[in-house]
Scaffold this active site. Structure first.
Site, PDB file in Angstrom:
ATOM      1  N   GLU A  50     -41.926  -1.170  43.563  1.00 33.59           N
ATOM      2  CA  GLU A  50     -41.148  -1.231  44.799  1.00 33.59           C
ATOM      3  C   GLU A  50     -41.083   0.101  45.537  1.00 33.59           C
ATOM      4  OE1 GLU A  50     -37.444  -2.893  43.484  1.00 33.59           O
ATOM      5  OE2 GLU A  50     -38.129  -4.948  43.793  1.00 33.59           O
ATOM      6  N   GLU A  98     -44.967  -3.972  20.882  1.00 30.33           N
ATOM      7  CA  GLU A  98     -44.010  -2.872  20.937  1.00 30.33           C
ATOM      8  C   GLU A  98     -43.912  -2.105  19.616  1.00 30.33           C
ATOM      9  OE1 GLU A  98     -39.587  -4.219  19.991  1.00 30.33           O
ATOM     10  OE2 GLU A  98     -40.377  -5.280  21.740  1.00 30.33           O
TER      11      GLU A  98
END
Length: 270
Positions: free
Chosen positions: A79, A110
């Protein structure tokens, strides 16, 4: 360490609650999140200062994370270009498991402590950059390993976690700990923890972009004009900043394709 994000919820028998009760209780818990973020402002201040300092000299901001945390980093990074008109490689989000993990969980991604550094190296990360680890639990091996290797290579590191005394915070040079307590659904860190990280990321990137001169007054003068809503907003900003009528403001925006340049050209010629 005490992992509050994994503690049992303050509520029980959730399935016996009415829809209204579920919503009200989630909302009650959510109200505590901004207060937790407020307590972390001094830590956020230190991180924002160093990120702005590095970026003013050509550095970049990297977010590394897994699951919800990784997705939030990618969201914040993606963004920045449309909002502040910065290049797409100024703020970068990296998630354990790669782009596939944005939409679908990649099993055990992860848990690899070496992969984050490999991922960072594809961007030729260096000592001008800042790497911020995102991990609600503060225990994610992917993030810990990435920060450790960044430190070893002279790269500034930070983190945003939701527990105190975590391994991730211990490794980060500029840790931010936003402790929100147990989740409404026990262990579901996409809820309060995710909200806390989103708020902290909003504060971090917006503060940095303001310090980099990417906002004028309170306006997004460098935003990308990618749709009619933003184009019309650009026209209104030009009118406000210059006193020009709509026709003149529209012509300026057509000519320069950028709000800041349109405003500056008008003021210079006036």
């Amino acid at each position: 360490m005490e992992i509050t994000t994994e503690k049992d919820s303050n509520y029980n028998d959730l399935e016996k609650m009415s829809v209204r009760e579920i919503l009200e209780n989630i909302n009650k818990e959510d109200k505590t999140v901004p207060l937790a973020v407020e307590k972390a402002i001094p830590q956020l201040e230190e991180l924002a200062r160093i990120v702005a300092e590095r970026m003013k000299t050509g550095g970049r901001l990297f977010y590394i994370g897994a699951g919800t945390s990784g997705r939030l980093g990618i969201l914040d990074a993606s963004e920045c270009p449309p909002t502040f008109g910065v290049p797409f490689d100024w703020v970068l989000g990296i998630i354990a498991g790669g782009d596939t993990a944005i939409r679908k969980a990649v099993e055990f991604a992860e848990d690899d402590p070496t992969q984050a550094w490999k991922d960072l190296q594809t961007y030729e990360v260096d000592s001008n950059d800042v790497v911020v680890g995102l991990a609600a639990s503060g225990t994610t091996p992917y993030v810990i390993g990435g920060l450790e290797m960044a430190n070893a290579n002279g790269i500034t590191t930070g983190c945003i976690v939701c527990n105190t005394g975590s391994p991730v915070a211990a490794v980060a040079q500029f840790p931010v700990e936003v402790v929100v307590g147990p989740e409404f659904v026990s262990g579901s860190t996409r809820m309060k923890s995710g909200t806390a990280q989103k708020l902290a990321l909003n504060m971090l990137s917006t503060t940095v972009m303001i310090r980099l001169g990417r906002v004028k007054g309170n306006k997004m003068v460098d935003m990308q004009l990618t749709n009619h809503k933003l184009y019309n907003r650009g026209v209104r900003i030009i009118m406000t900043e210059t006193g020009a009528d709509e026709q003149t403001a529209t012509a300026l925006l057509e000519k320069y394709g950028n709000v800041r340049q349109a405003v500056e050209s008008f003021l210079i010629s006036s």
